[in-house]
Scaffold this active site. Structure first.
Site, PDB file in Angstrom:
ATOM      1  N   LEU A 204      69.229  67.554  59.996  1.00  0.00           N
ATOM      2  CA  LEU A 204      70.682  67.249  59.782  1.00  0.00           C
ATOM      3  C   LEU A 204      71.135  68.796  60.155  1.00  0.00           C
ATOM      4  O   LEU A 204      70.628  69.691  60.604  1.00  0.00           O
ATOM      5  CB  LEU A 204      70.853  66.920  58.256  1.00  0.00           C
ATOM      6  CG  LEU A 204      70.233  65.430  58.076  1.00  0.00           C
ATOM      7  CD1 LEU A 204      70.526  65.148  56.727  1.00  0.00           C
ATOM      8  CD2 LEU A 204      71.115  64.525  59.016  1.00  0.00           C
TER       9      LEU A 204
ATOM     10  N   TYR B  86      71.433  71.788  52.477  1.00  0.00           N
ATOM     11  CA  TYR B  86      71.629  71.102  53.772  1.00  0.00           C
ATOM     12  C   TYR B  86      70.236  71.214  54.402  1.00  0.00           C
ATOM     13  O   TYR B  86      69.398  71.916  54.315  1.00  0.00           O
ATOM     14  CB  TYR B  86      72.748  71.784  54.069  1.00  0.00           C
ATOM     15  CG  TYR B  86      72.766  73.271  54.680  1.00  0.00           C
ATOM     16  CD1 TYR B  86      71.958  73.621  55.635  1.00  0.00           C
ATOM     17  CD2 TYR B  86      73.706  74.392  54.127  1.00  0.00           C
ATOM     18  CE1 TYR B  86      71.883  74.863  56.080  1.00  0.00           C
ATOM     19  CE2 TYR B  86      73.387  75.642  54.581  1.00  0.00           C
ATOM     20  CZ  TYR B  86      72.525  76.212  55.556  1.00  0.00           C
ATOM     21  OH  TYR B  86      72.647  77.369  56.020  1.00  0.00           O
ATOM     22  N   CYS B  87      70.314  70.186  55.186  1.00  0.00           N
ATOM     23  CA  CYS B  87      69.304  69.881  56.096  1.00  0.00           C
ATOM     24  C   CYS B  87      67.812  69.788  55.261  1.00  0.00           C
ATOM     25  O   CYS B  87      66.817  70.457  55.584  1.00  0.00           O
ATOM     26  CB  CYS B  87      69.023  70.633  57.187  1.00  0.00           C
ATOM     27  SG  CYS B  87      67.918  70.282  58.589  1.00  0.00           S
ATOM     28  N   PRO B  88      68.039  69.063  54.260  1.00  0.00           N
ATOM     29  CA  PRO B  88      66.538  68.966  53.262  1.00  0.00           C
ATOM     30  C   PRO B  88      65.265  68.547  54.075  1.00  0.00           C
ATOM     31  O   PRO B  88      65.357  67.730  54.904  1.00  0.00           O
ATOM     32  CB  PRO B  88      67.053  68.128  52.126  1.00  0.00           C
ATOM     33  CG  PRO B  88      67.760  67.256  52.567  1.00  0.00           C
ATOM     34  CD  PRO B  88      68.942  67.993  53.568  1.00  0.00           C
TER      35      PRO B  88
ATOM     36  N   LYS C 103      66.733  78.040  48.721  1.00  0.00           N
ATOM     37  CA  LYS C 103      66.292  78.051  50.060  1.00  0.00           C
ATOM     38  C   LYS C 103      66.716  78.942  50.766  1.00  0.00           C
ATOM     39  O   LYS C 103      67.813  79.131  50.803  1.00  0.00           O
ATOM     40  CB  LYS C 103      66.671  76.370  50.677  1.00  0.00           C
ATOM     41  CG  LYS C 103      66.444  76.188  51.886  1.00  0.00           C
ATOM     42  CD  LYS C 103      66.653  74.607  52.284  1.00  0.00           C
ATOM     43  CE  LYS C 103      66.528  74.370  53.751  1.00  0.00           C
ATOM     44  NZ  LYS C 103      66.829  72.852  53.927  1.00  0.00           N
TER      45      LYS C 103
END
Length: 273
Positions: free
Chosen positions: A89, A143-145, A156
């Protein structure tokens, strides 16, 4: 460097770490081209890329119900927008985020998870002198897991994606090197708020908590630059006796690049109208 995919004697380098000289759409076409080269020459490569402020969307993001409003918001904050050709993502890139692609030949010999594991092993080795435990597991509210999120103390700092072309594999990682990782996360939290407007969707988009993201500089509590990280990478190669070769594209590679660039441009015409 532990993982068998990293058991190499020679690596080709493509350095596009000067954000002023790099167009991000070209970086993805370069990775595809290097995958084709890997398919033909069985050559391993490393590609460094850094870009001006850009939000790179994943394919699911292109189906957000109010995508145009989300893009308009990002543009108003000074960010370009691109849809990439690999998984995942939206992620935030800027001059303080280093992208590294490792391109491997013979991808079909390995499970797709091997590519991710190779990158995890690679990054752990690069930062082994920092005396910090790097873990790989999903940071759900980032975000973008993804399963191969890299974090220290639950925060992260990197995410990994992978793209395969023919028998070549490009394993791509973004590293938040400098700046405020939580501010980048807040930007994408606001983007999803605008692009969803509270609407229910079949796809589950991330419910971002900016507090679960940080840059390496924040996590190491020290000044760290993109160039510092590249220097550490190449010092590790030197210590392992790995020869680094930097060379431009051949005529055949230039032709492949032009074709792959056109495919990327076709993918992005919708959002660039």
């Amino acid at each position: 460097m532990n993982h068998p995919m990293l058991d190499i004697q020679h690596i080709r380098k493509i350095n596009r770490s000067n954000a002023r000289d790099s167009e991000i759409i070209e970086s993805f076409a370069i990775d595809d081209t290097l995958c084709l080269t890997a398919s033909h020459l069985r050559e391993t490569a490393i590609h460094y890329w850094v870009h001006k402020p850009t939000v790179v969307l994943g394919i699911p993001d292109s189906r957000l119900p109010y995508l145009e409003d989300g893009i308009e918001f990002l543009n108003s904050q000074g960010y370009d927008v691109l849809i990439r050709n690999s998984g995942g993502l939206a992620v935030v890139l800027d001059e303080n985020v280093l992208n590294i692609s490792l391109i491997f030949p013979d991808a079909k010999r390995y499970d797709i998870h091997d590519g991710y594991e190779a990158m995890v092993s690679f990054i752990k080795r690069i930062f082994e002198n920092k005396n910090q435990t790097i873990e790989a597991y999903e940071i759900e509210r980032s975000y973008c897991p993804g399963t191969y999120d890299l974090s220290i103390g639950g925060k992260k700092f990197a995410g990994i994606s992978q793209r395969r072309v023919k028998t070549g594999s490009a394993v791509q990682i973004y590293l938040d090197v400098e700046g405020q990782g939580d501010e980048r996360a807040q930007l994408l939290k606001s983007f999803y708020d605008v692009a969803l407007k509270g609407e229910d969707t079949k796809f589950k988009y991330p419910n971002i908590d900016p507090n679960v993201m940080a840059s390496l500089g924040q996590l190491f509590s020290q000044k760290l630059t993109v160039q510092d990280v590249m220097n550490q990478v190449e010092q590790k190669f030197h210590n392992q006796g790995i020869e680094i070769e930097e060379r431009p594209f051949s005529d055949q590679e230039s032709e492949w690049f032009d074709n792959r660039l056109e495919l990327m441009q076709q993918r992005n015409r919708r959002i660039n109208k």
